[in-house]
Design a protein around this motif. Structure first.
Motif, PDB file in Angstrom:
ATOM      1  N   UNK A  73      -4.425   6.122   0.886  1.00 37.29           N
ATOM      2  CA  UNK A  73      -2.978   5.907   0.989  1.00 37.29           C
ATOM      3  C   UNK A  73      -2.682   4.611   1.749  1.00 37.29           C
ATOM      4  N   UNK A  74      -3.410   4.387   2.844  1.00 36.71           N
ATOM      5  CA  UNK A  74      -3.195   3.175   3.636  1.00 36.71           C
ATOM      6  C   UNK A  74      -3.466   1.921   2.816  1.00 36.71           C
ATOM      7  N   UNK A  75      -4.480   1.970   1.945  1.00 35.35           N
ATOM      8  CA  UNK A  75      -4.788   0.798   1.128  1.00 35.35           C
ATOM      9  C   UNK A  75      -3.720   0.555   0.061  1.00 35.35           C
ATOM     10  N   UNK A  76      -3.144   1.616  -0.488  1.00 37.94           N
ATOM     11  CA  UNK A  76      -2.044   1.413  -1.447  1.00 37.94           C
ATOM     12  C   UNK A  76      -0.875   0.720  -0.761  1.00 37.94           C
ATOM     13  N   UNK A  77      -0.564   1.160   0.447  1.00 41.31           N
ATOM     14  CA  UNK A  77       0.518   0.516   1.202  1.00 41.31           C
ATOM     15  C   UNK A  77       0.145  -0.926   1.563  1.00 41.31           C
ATOM     16  N   UNK A  78      -1.110  -1.135   1.920  1.00 45.76           N
ATOM     17  CA  UNK A  78      -1.539  -2.461   2.362  1.00 45.76           C
ATOM     18  C   UNK A  78      -1.521  -3.475   1.227  1.00 45.76           C
TER      19      UNK A  78
END
Length: 269
Positions: A154-159
């Motif tokens: 999830x953090x990578x999608x946001x990043x």
């Protein structure tokens, strides 16, 4: 693959689990440089690891595998560290290994938490040479945090979204770059990273996270290198740092989470 340390951690874990052959590890490491050297940082480490002292030895990959085998019976005891200024998670405080890994921005800890182990730090010594420094660690530190794969993904999608916005924001105040279209440079950099293989045993979700982290890191590298024609002011340099720092932290966290989860999965298999 993002770094020689990540390559060694993933492939050595796969080898320890019986999913890869020693030659697979060697071939993966040679994608970083055709010549790998290895050397202990001091006489005591050389004595405990049976390395020559002083100096270095050629053919580092088989030696590294021997050291990994000696220090652990489980792939789960291999740990990737990706420290940066202000972010020294997972390092044994006050050690030569911690300082060397911080300077290099990467390293591998081998050993069970609470037990003696070793630390490995790769440093580029030339266009075709990578040197691995071997450090003794008196007490392998415990894992300080655990980021699950779901959280990391999830953090990578946001990043990815935030990194693209950061590139646009920084580009809007610049007058151009000698290398042309940033999209082309991003594509070329990602193509270069794709030359590094992952073990077949790597979990699909971990692979997605590592690919996303590579994409974010490449966007950030382009953003950092797209400098204006005039030197930036102190305030604009600080603003750039403030914009990119949390994204780089997210990349490091995601990479360590994916590699750690892959090593644990290999151990359980």
């Amino acid at each position: 693959m993002s770094s020689p340390s990540a390559t060694l951690t993933l492939w050595a874990a796969s080898w320890l689990a019986g999913d890869s052959a020693p030659d697979d590890v060697i071939d993966a490491l040679q994608q970083w440089a055709p010549m790998h050297l290895v050397g202990a940082v001091d006489a005591a480490t050389a004595l405990s690891t049976d390395l020559a002292w002083p100096g270095v030895q050629d053919g580092a990959a088989p030696i590294l595998l021997r050291l990994v085998r000696r220090c652990t019976d489980t792939s789960g005891a291999l740990r990737l560290v990706l420290p940066a200024a202000g972010d020294v998670r997972g390092l044994p405080a006050g050690t030569d290994f911690a300082r060397a890994a911080l300077d290099a921005g990467e390293g591998v800890i081998v050993g069970e938490p609470g037990e003696p182990g070793i630390g490995l730090v790769p440093v580029v010594e030339g266009p075709d040479v990578l040197r691995w420094s071997v450090h003794s660690i008196a007490n392998v530190p415990p894992l300080v945090e655990h980021t699950g794969l779901g959280e990391a993904e999830y953090a990578m999608r946001e990043a990815i979204r935030d990194a693209a916005q950061a590139l646009l924001q920084l580009s809007s105040v610049q007058t151009g770059h000698a290398d042309g279209d940033p999209r082309r440079r991003i594509a070329e950099a990602l193509d270069d990273r794709a030359h590094h293989r992952y073990p077949d045993s790597l979990p699909t979700r971990a692979l997605r996270i590592l690919d996303s982290a590579d994409q974010v890191a490449t966007i950030l590298e382009v953003a950092e290198h797209d400098s204006p024609t005039e030197a930036p002011s102190a305030s604009s340099a600080a603003a750039r740092e403030e914009l990119l720092r949390p994204l780089w932290s997210a990349v490091r966290t995601a990479r360590m989470a994916a590699v750690s989860a892959s090593a644990r999965a290999a151990h359980r298999a």
